[in-house]
Design an enzyme around this catalytic site. Structure first.
Site, PDB file in Angstrom:
ATOM      1  N   GLY A  27      -5.891   6.934   9.081  1.00 52.98           N
ATOM      2  CA  GLY A  27      -6.883   5.849   9.017  1.00 52.98           C
ATOM      3  C   GLY A  27      -8.237   6.340   9.512  1.00 52.98           C
ATOM      4  O   GLY A  27      -8.337   7.368  10.180  1.00 52.98           O
ATOM      5  N   TYR A  55      10.743  10.890   2.854  1.00 50.01           N
ATOM      6  CA  TYR A  55      10.069   9.594   3.067  1.00 50.01           C
ATOM      7  C   TYR A  55      11.051   8.446   2.837  1.00 50.01           C
ATOM      8  O   TYR A  55      11.145   7.500   3.627  1.00 50.01           O
ATOM      9  CB  TYR A  55       8.866   9.477   2.127  1.00 50.01           C
ATOM     10  CG  TYR A  55       8.185   8.124   2.187  1.00 50.01           C
ATOM     11  CD1 TYR A  55       7.447   7.747   3.309  1.00 50.01           C
ATOM     12  CD2 TYR A  55       8.274   7.224   1.118  1.00 50.01           C
ATOM     13  CE1 TYR A  55       6.818   6.502   3.364  1.00 50.01           C
ATOM     14  CE2 TYR A  55       7.644   5.987   1.166  1.00 50.01           C
ATOM     15  CZ  TYR A  55       6.921   5.633   2.286  1.00 50.01           C
ATOM     16  OH  TYR A  55       6.306   4.400   2.342  1.00 50.01           O
ATOM     17  N   ASN A  63       4.408   0.239  -4.641  1.00 47.58           N
ATOM     18  CA  ASN A  63       3.094   0.757  -5.077  1.00 47.58           C
ATOM     19  C   ASN A  63       1.951  -0.240  -4.889  1.00 47.58           C
ATOM     20  O   ASN A  63       1.448  -0.814  -5.858  1.00 47.58           O
ATOM     21  CB  ASN A  63       3.156   1.202  -6.549  1.00 47.58           C
ATOM     22  CG  ASN A  63       4.089   2.383  -6.700  1.00 47.58           C
ATOM     23  OD1 ASN A  63       5.295   2.193  -6.798  1.00 47.58           O
ATOM     24  ND2 ASN A  63       3.546   3.577  -6.661  1.00 47.58           N
ATOM     25  N   VAL A  64       1.586  -0.423  -3.653  1.00 48.13           N
ATOM     26  CA  VAL A  64       0.497  -1.353  -3.331  1.00 48.13           C
ATOM     27  C   VAL A  64      -0.844  -0.668  -3.619  1.00 48.13           C
ATOM     28  O   VAL A  64      -0.989   0.541  -3.416  1.00 48.13           O
ATOM     29  CB  VAL A  64       0.575  -1.770  -1.847  1.00 48.13           C
ATOM     30  CG1 VAL A  64      -0.456  -2.850  -1.537  1.00 48.13           C
ATOM     31  CG2 VAL A  64       1.978  -2.264  -1.501  1.00 48.13           C
TER      32      VAL A  64
END
Ligand SMILES: NC(=O)c1ccc[n+]([C@@H]2O[C@H](COP(=O)([O-])OP(=O)(O)OC[C@H]3O[C@@H](n4cnc5c(N)ncnc54)[C@H](O)[C@@H]3O)[C@@H](O)[C@H]2O)c1
Length: 338
Positions: A51, A162, A191-192
């Site tokens: 981030g 993952y 899949n955002v």
């Protein structure tokens, strides 16, 4: 059962404290934005390994500065997890290292953040007075099971590190429900995409990467023949799912995992033409693109599509955006940012 609009009205009248881990990331920062816009108190926890701190702070500047507190720290630090949970009502746990290829090249780091860090958060949440713990799982939990649409109870073997980490999250959440009566809710995102998703770097997701490449007249790479398909989910749908899951009063809804997407399948070829057409419409110019087809990527599944009836029935989740509506919003955000 209450609707999303009912919950929004409830939040307008009642202020709660929310802990968002991974607040500096894509989904986390959209959750921060949404909750601050409803005058909620938000604590953001992020180690900014992925981030971007400045972007998060710029976003929160738009709101009253009593509302947001940042804890810059790692979920692998147990003390940080415990102190972050003080006086919190709801936890939306999103800190993790995403991306299948990243987990294949560095499984240890994915395991540390996604499994050890998750367990720290779960223990701290169990031992606190929170009202609800929502965590980000993934459609990768379906592993190699090929049946479509994906239904929550029918999963295969994990296909990559993952996928193992997200499956283990669900196993821990389930075991905490059985042994400590600590019930959480897992959201299996498919899949955002949407504003603030990273468009640069080796592990950038396909939608922001393609938007950036088309806007900059760069080539588009497609892994495989382009007929690989996904159930692309606009981020507002994911935000909705977090809010209704956190505030749900339906006891049966707790201690469960839910598919969160739209329930439609779009191939990469179709996605590319949708993005291309929408960018041309937005900027009013014809753009030439040249897709380059490369080898299939190891660890990728061929097709994915969610059955979202469980989330509809138990949480009253109804996605507000289909893929094309989400693509339009996303493109206009990237064009404004440019
Ligand atoms: N974006 C998707 O399509 C998608 C799909 C399925 C699941 N998910 C899950 O949703 C969650 C959020 O995804 P995203 O796309 O917003 O990812 P992101 O990479 O944008 O955000 C993750 C955030 O977590 C932070 N983080 C990583 N490790 C940390 C640690 N050890 N301690 C503290 N902070 C840490 C990163 O700095 C980053 O800001 C993740 O758990 C991801 O696995 C995302």
């Amino acid at each position: 059962m209450k609707t999303f609009d009912n919950y929004i009205n409830h939040l307008k009248k009642n202020q709660y404290s929310w802990l968002i881990t991974g607040a500096g990331g894509f989904i986390g920062s959209n959750l921060v934005n949404f909750l601050l816009s409803l005058n909620q108190k938000v604590v953001g926890l992020d180690n900014f390994s992925l981030g971007i701190k400045d972007e998060l702070m710029n976003l929160t500047k738009n709101y009253n500065n009593d509302l947001f507190n940042l804890i810059e720290g790692d979920i692998n630090d147990k003390d940080i997890c415990f102190s972050a949970l003080e006086k919190i009502d709801f936890v939306l746990h999103h800190a993790a290292l995403g991306s299948v290829p990243r987990s294949i090249s560095d499984p240890f780091s994915s395991n540390e953040a996604n499994i050890s860090g998750f367990l720290n958060m779960l223990i701290a949440a169990r031992d606190s007075n929170i009202k609800n713990f929502i965590y980000a799982s993934s459609s990768s939990a379906y592993g190699d099971h090929e049946a479509l649409p994906k239904v929550e109870d029918v999963i295969g073997k994990p296909k990559n590190p993952y996928s193992i980490t997200k499956y283990v999250n669900e196993l821990y959440a389930n075991t905490f429900s059985e042994h400590y009566s600590f019930k959480s809710i897992g959201l299996r995102y498919f899949n955002v995409f949407g504003p603030r998703q990273r468009e640069n770097g080796d592990y950038a997701a396909v939608i922001p990467k393609w938007i950036k490449n088309i806007l900059n007249n760069q080539d588009i790479e497609i892994y495989g023949d382009g007929e690989t398909s996904r159930d692309f989910c606009y981020v507002d749908n994911a935000v909705q799912a977090n809010i209704i899951a956190a505030l749900s009063e339906n006891e049966i809804a707790k201690g469960q995992v839910y598919n969160i997407s739209v329930g439609n399948q779009t191939s990469l070829n179709k996605l590319l033409s949708m993005i291309h057409k929408n960018i041309e419409n937005s900027i009013g110019e014809i753009i030439k693109i040249k897709p380059i087809y490369k080898d299939f990527r190891p660890g990728d599944i061929r097709h994915s599509r969610a059955d979202i009836s469980k989330a509809k029935n138990l949480l009253n989740y109804f996605p507000s955006h289909n893929v094309e509506q989400g693509i339009k919003e996303t493109i206009s955000w990237y064009i404004d940012k440019k």
